[in-house]
Design a protein around this motif. Structure first.
Motif, PDB file in Angstrom:
ATOM      1  N   LYS A 256       0.817  -1.221   0.000  1.00  0.00           N
ATOM      2  CA  LYS A 256       0.000   0.000   0.000  1.00  0.00           C
ATOM      3  C   LYS A 256       0.848   1.267   0.000  1.00  0.00           C
ATOM      4  N   GLY A 257       1.991   1.241   0.658  1.00  0.00           N
ATOM      5  CA  GLY A 257       2.852   2.414   0.701  1.00  0.00           C
ATOM      6  C   GLY A 257       3.520   2.714  -0.627  1.00  0.00           C
ATOM      7  N   TYR A 258       3.442   1.778  -1.567  1.00  0.00           N
ATOM      8  CA  TYR A 258       4.076   1.906  -2.875  1.00  0.00           C
ATOM      9  C   TYR A 258       3.486   3.085  -3.660  1.00  0.00           C
ATOM     10  N   ASN A 259       2.178   3.270  -3.578  1.00  0.00           N
ATOM     11  CA  ASN A 259       1.506   4.268  -4.402  1.00  0.00           C
ATOM     12  C   ASN A 259       1.183   5.551  -3.644  1.00  0.00           C
TER      13      ASN A 259
ATOM     14  N   LEU B 231       9.183  10.902   5.898  1.00  0.00           N
ATOM     15  CA  LEU B 231       8.647   9.611   6.317  1.00  0.00           C
ATOM     16  C   LEU B 231       7.831   8.969   5.190  1.00  0.00           C
ATOM     17  N   ASP B 232       7.017   9.752   4.499  1.00  0.00           N
ATOM     18  CA  ASP B 232       6.247   9.229   3.368  1.00  0.00           C
ATOM     19  C   ASP B 232       7.170   8.747   2.258  1.00  0.00           C
TER      20      ASP B 232
ATOM     21  N   TRP C 180       7.338   4.955   0.879  1.00  0.00           N
ATOM     22  CA  TRP C 180       7.206   4.667  -0.548  1.00  0.00           C
ATOM     23  C   TRP C 180       8.404   3.847  -1.030  1.00  0.00           C
ATOM     24  N   PHE C 181       9.604   4.272  -0.688  1.00  0.00           N
ATOM     25  CA  PHE C 181      10.818   3.579  -1.124  1.00  0.00           C
ATOM     26  C   PHE C 181      10.879   2.155  -0.567  1.00  0.00           C
ATOM     27  N   TYR C 182      10.511   1.990   0.704  1.00  0.00           N
ATOM     28  CA  TYR C 182      10.528   0.687   1.381  1.00  0.00           C
ATOM     29  C   TYR C 182       9.669  -0.333   0.624  1.00  0.00           C
ATOM     30  N   TYR C 183       8.437   0.062   0.307  1.00  0.00           N
ATOM     31  CA  TYR C 183       7.541  -0.855  -0.403  1.00  0.00           C
ATOM     32  C   TYR C 183       7.885  -0.972  -1.879  1.00  0.00           C
TER      33      TYR C 183
END
Length: 166
Positions: A47-50, A58-59, A63-66
């Protein structure tokens, strides 16, 4: 497969479920012919991808993590989704598990599903043998092909590719 005439075939459709015309359409079609259909969407694990319009550092890291895990098919989100898929399959005990474009499903997960005596089908509308994909992209999909009861492909030439490779 169901023994009782009145029992509905239970089908678990596994995939990204990002596009309406792919996994969702397949799951809807199984339902339309009277199957009891379940869905397992791995897009839920990214979900954090998009994240639209990063609002801060933090956002961006979320995003980078996912994004990293979804691109390179490795990391905590992948480990969790594979554990959850195994648990979900054991919970609903489907007659058939159809894995659509199985890039995110580890070969160990497929092996465990097969050991649990699930009927496993795979479908892929892309060409996993094409040169334009990085080598790492199809590794989870291609390794366990011998565990599948049936593999459906979109391209005629992929039938030869599978036979030659496996």
């Amino acid at each position: 497969m169901p023994n009782d005439e009145n029992k509905k075939l239970k089908v678990l459709v596994v995939g990204d479920f990002y596009l309406e015309m792919q996994e969702k359409a397949l799951a809807d079609a199984f339902g339309a012919v009277g199957c009891e259909t379940y869905r397992f969407a791995w897009s839920d694990y990214f979900k954090g991808y998009n994240v639209n319009g990063h609002k801060g550092l933090l956002d961006f890291f979320k995003w980078f993590y996912y994004r990293f895990q979804n691109k390179f098919l490795f990391g905590p989100a992948l480990f969790k989704l594979n554990r959850d898929l195994l648990a979900r399959a054991r919970e609903i005990n489907p007659d058939l598990i159809l894995i659509y474009h199985g890039t995110h499903i580890f070969s160990g997960t497929i092996r465990k599903l097969k050991k649990d005596r699930f009927v496993l089908f795979a479908y892929n509308n892309d060409d996993p043998f094409a040169d334009y994909y990085p080598r790492y992209y199809w590794r989870h999909y291609l390794r366990p092909t011998h565990y599948f009861d049936h593999i459906f492909v979109f391209r005629q030439n992929n039938l030869l590719d599978y036979r030659r490779k496996f």
